[in-house]
Design a protein around this motif. Structure first.
Motif, short mmCIF file in Angstrom:
data_model
loop_
_atom_site.label_atom_id
_atom_site.label_comp_id
_atom_site.label_asym_id
_atom_site.label_seq_id
_atom_site.Cartn_x
_atom_site.Cartn_y
_atom_site.Cartn_z
N VAL A 134 0.82 -1.21 0.00
CA VAL A 134 0.00 0.00 0.00
C VAL A 134 0.85 1.26 0.00
O VAL A 134 0.57 2.23 -0.71
CB VAL A 134 -0.94 -0.01 1.22
CG1 VAL A 134 -1.70 1.32 1.33
CG2 VAL A 134 -1.92 -1.18 1.14
N SER A 135 1.93 1.24 0.80
CA SER A 135 2.70 2.46 1.04
C SER A 135 4.03 2.53 0.30
O SER A 135 4.60 3.62 0.15
CB SER A 135 2.98 2.60 2.54
OG SER A 135 3.88 1.58 2.95
N GLY A 136 4.55 1.37 -0.11
CA GLY A 136 5.87 1.34 -0.71
C GLY A 136 6.99 1.32 0.31
O GLY A 136 8.17 1.35 -0.06
N GLU A 137 6.67 1.25 1.59
CA GLU A 137 7.67 1.31 2.65
C GLU A 137 7.91 -0.06 3.27
O GLU A 137 6.98 -0.80 3.57
CB GLU A 137 7.19 2.24 3.77
CG GLU A 137 6.91 3.66 3.33
CD GLU A 137 6.28 4.47 4.45
OE1 GLU A 137 6.39 5.71 4.39
OE2 GLU A 137 5.69 3.87 5.38
N GLY A 138 9.18 -0.36 3.49
CA GLY A 138 9.53 -1.52 4.29
C GLY A 138 9.56 -1.14 5.76
O GLY A 138 9.29 0.00 6.14
N GLN A 139 9.88 -2.09 6.61
CA GLN A 139 9.99 -1.78 8.03
C GLN A 139 10.71 -2.90 8.78
O GLN A 139 10.95 -3.98 8.23
CB GLN A 139 8.62 -1.54 8.66
CG GLN A 139 7.65 -2.70 8.58
CD GLN A 139 6.29 -2.34 9.17
OE1 GLN A 139 6.19 -2.03 10.35
NE2 GLN A 139 5.25 -2.37 8.34
N HIS A 140 11.05 -2.60 10.02
CA HIS A 140 11.76 -3.54 10.88
C HIS A 140 10.77 -4.20 11.83
O HIS A 140 10.06 -3.53 12.57
CB HIS A 140 12.84 -2.80 11.68
CG HIS A 140 13.78 -3.71 12.41
ND1 HIS A 140 14.65 -3.25 13.37
CD2 HIS A 140 13.99 -5.06 12.34
CE1 HIS A 140 15.36 -4.26 13.84
NE2 HIS A 140 14.98 -5.37 13.23
N ILE A 141 10.72 -5.52 11.81
CA ILE A 141 9.87 -6.30 12.71
C ILE A 141 10.76 -6.92 13.78
O ILE A 141 11.78 -7.53 13.47
CB ILE A 141 9.14 -7.42 11.94
CG1 ILE A 141 8.30 -6.84 10.81
CG2 ILE A 141 8.30 -8.28 12.87
CD1 ILE A 141 7.95 -7.85 9.75
N GLU A 142 10.37 -6.75 15.03
CA GLU A 142 11.11 -7.37 16.14
C GLU A 142 10.15 -8.27 16.92
O GLU A 142 9.11 -7.83 17.37
CB GLU A 142 11.71 -6.31 17.05
CG GLU A 142 12.77 -5.46 16.36
CD GLU A 142 13.38 -4.43 17.30
OE1 GLU A 142 14.41 -4.75 17.93
OE2 GLU A 142 12.83 -3.32 17.40
N VAL A 143 10.53 -9.53 17.06
CA VAL A 143 9.75 -10.51 17.79
C VAL A 143 10.69 -11.20 18.78
O VAL A 143 11.80 -11.59 18.39
CB VAL A 143 9.13 -11.57 16.86
CG1 VAL A 143 8.21 -12.51 17.64
CG2 VAL A 143 8.37 -10.91 15.72
N ASN A 144 10.28 -11.30 20.03
CA ASN A 144 11.14 -12.00 20.99
C ASN A 144 10.38 -13.11 21.69
O ASN A 144 9.15 -13.08 21.80
CB ASN A 144 11.76 -11.02 22.00
CG ASN A 144 10.75 -10.44 22.97
OD1 ASN A 144 10.33 -11.08 23.93
ND2 ASN A 144 10.33 -9.19 22.70
N LEU A 145 11.11 -14.09 22.16
CA LEU A 145 10.51 -15.29 22.73
C LEU A 145 9.75 -14.99 24.01
O LEU A 145 8.66 -15.54 24.23
CB LEU A 145 11.58 -16.35 22.99
CG LEU A 145 11.96 -17.27 21.82
CD1 LEU A 145 12.68 -16.50 20.72
CD2 LEU A 145 12.84 -18.43 22.28
N LEU A 146 10.29 -14.13 24.87
CA LEU A 146 9.63 -13.86 26.14
C LEU A 146 8.27 -13.19 25.93
O LEU A 146 7.26 -13.60 26.51
CB LEU A 146 10.51 -13.00 27.04
CG LEU A 146 9.90 -12.63 28.40
CD1 LEU A 146 9.52 -13.86 29.20
CD2 LEU A 146 10.85 -11.74 29.20
N SER A 147 8.22 -12.16 25.09
CA SER A 147 6.95 -11.48 24.84
C SER A 147 5.95 -12.40 24.17
O SER A 147 4.75 -12.35 24.45
CB SER A 147 7.18 -10.24 23.97
OG SER A 147 7.97 -9.28 24.64
N THR A 148 6.45 -13.25 23.26
CA THR A 148 5.56 -14.21 22.61
C THR A 148 4.95 -15.16 23.62
O THR A 148 3.74 -15.45 23.58
CB THR A 148 6.33 -15.00 21.54
OG1 THR A 148 6.78 -14.11 20.52
CG2 THR A 148 5.45 -16.07 20.92
#
Length: 384
Positions: free
Chosen positions: A192-206
């Motif tokens: 939609v926007s043409g923009e990428g981004q940084h995804i952060e996923v961690n085990l504790l929060s999950t």
């Protein structure tokens, strides 16, 4: 270097710098749906799980095989100048990049998010860590450790004071699922926007998110749950009983099902007993209820109870081993196996992707790659 156009992720190139389980599981799910996943491995060691056996199948660790189908493997040593240039070029061309190194590792090789974004502004960059990239950056992200410090073991076990881990690295699997969802959301946003981004996923929060009702009981009501064995904190009867031959699960979720259970086991009066009339009553008198049911359920085999109670609307079933579980899935027509044929050896018999799509079902085209199997073709492409 794209896959069949009828697949939903056809044309999406994934640079997979992930290792072990969480990241490889996520990238395998994307590969099943058509993404072109290039797995970057160290030339001599490869993914750690290549050495995690037994068991083995045809000389390869089944752990590695379980999460790496439909991928290509390129062997690159990031400390070598030529290989590092190829890795950077792969990141520049990729739509998605996965990595699960300790925070600070990828930037050392010019592969951190800021560096990759500068060359590839549309990159969807997914970082998986154990405890985040802040004050927990130096903590090792092992599934067993997360199960312990994240609270899962505090509610899992046979009895209070006897915590146990789950039978698989469940937190890694859940983290991989969350990472895949995050990537799909970011790809939609980029569309939609043409923009990428940084995804952060961690085990504790999950894990904290995945504790759902147990976690909400704490955040909303201040209740710290403990080990209940096979019981449920809010529903009864919802536990394991011993049938005549083996364990049997009864998973009653409401008063109607409880009444059906009582009729089915020849004790309709239990549904009228004031101690058991409502779910709240049954939870409050769980020990008495268990004693009443245990003697009755011990009179037949688990299979007999399953055949007798299921048509009455009572959720129940025997505790199966994996062979019995696959047999059940086969008998139900769920097609639990993904068999990949190859001219270079025997078929690879893996577990099917559980996502069923009516128009674009998952594909199983590539067996899990051997270490560096596709290095020449990928290196030539990156050098061109």
């Amino acid at each position: 270097m794209t896959t069949s156009p009828e697949l939903p992720l056809s044309g999406v190139l994934v640079a997979d710098f992930g290792r072990v389980l969480a990241a490889p599981y996520a990238t395998m799910l994307l590969a099943d749906l058509g993404a072109d996943v290039i797995k970057v491995e160290h030339p001599t060691m490869g993914d750690d799980t290549r050495a995690w056996g037994p068991p083995h199948a045809h000389g390869e660790a089944t752990y590695f095989l379980s999460v790496n189908r439909n991928k290509r493997s390129v062997a690159l040593d990031l400390r070598d100048d030529a290989d590092r240039r190829r890795a950077v070029e792969l990141a520049r061309r990729a739509d998605v990049l996965f990595e699960n190194f300790r925070p600070g590792t990828m930037p050392k090789y010019g592969l951190g998010y800021d560096e990759v974004r500068a060359a590839n502004p549309k990159i969807v960059y997914c970082s998986i860590t154990g405890f985040g990239a802040g004050r927990g950056a130096d903590l090792p992200g092992y599934d067993l450790l997360i199960q312990a410090v994240g609270g899962l073991m505090s509610v899992t076990g046979p009895a209070p004071g006897q915590p146990v881990k789950t039978g698989v690295a469940l937190v890694d699997v859940l983290t991989g699922l969350h990472a895949a969802i995050g990537v799909l959301a970011a790809l939609r946003h980029r569309e939609v926007s043409g923009e990428g981004q940084h995804i952060e996923v961690n085990l504790l929060s999950t894990l904290l998110s995945s504790l759902v009702n147990q976690a909400a009981g704490y955040t909303l009501a201040g209740q710290v749950p403990g080990i209940l064995g096979n019981r449920h904190p809010s529903i009864a009867p919802y536990e394991v009983f011993q049938a005549k031959d083996r364990p049997l699960v009864i998973a009653v979720g409401n008063d109607r099902q409880f009444a059906a259970l009582c009729r089915g086991i020849g004790a309709p009066q239990l549904a009228e007993d004031p101690r058991f009339a409502t779910n709240g009553d049954r939870v409050a008198h769980i020990d008495e209820l268990t004693r009443e049911l245990a003697g009755l359920l011990a009179t037949r085999t688990a299979a007999e109870w399953f055949e007798h109670l299921t048509p009455l609307g009572v959720p129940c079933g025997p505790v199966n081993d994996l062979a019995q579980a696959f047999d059940l899935a086969d008998r139900l027509g769920l097609a639990p196996r993904a068999v990949i044929h190859s001219d270079e050896g025997p078929p690879t018999d893996l577990v099917a992707n559980p996502i069923s799509l009516s128009r674009t079902p998952p594909r199983y085209e590539r067996r899990p790659p051997r270490l560096g199997e596709h290095t020449t073709e990928i290196a030539d492409w990156l050098d061109s």
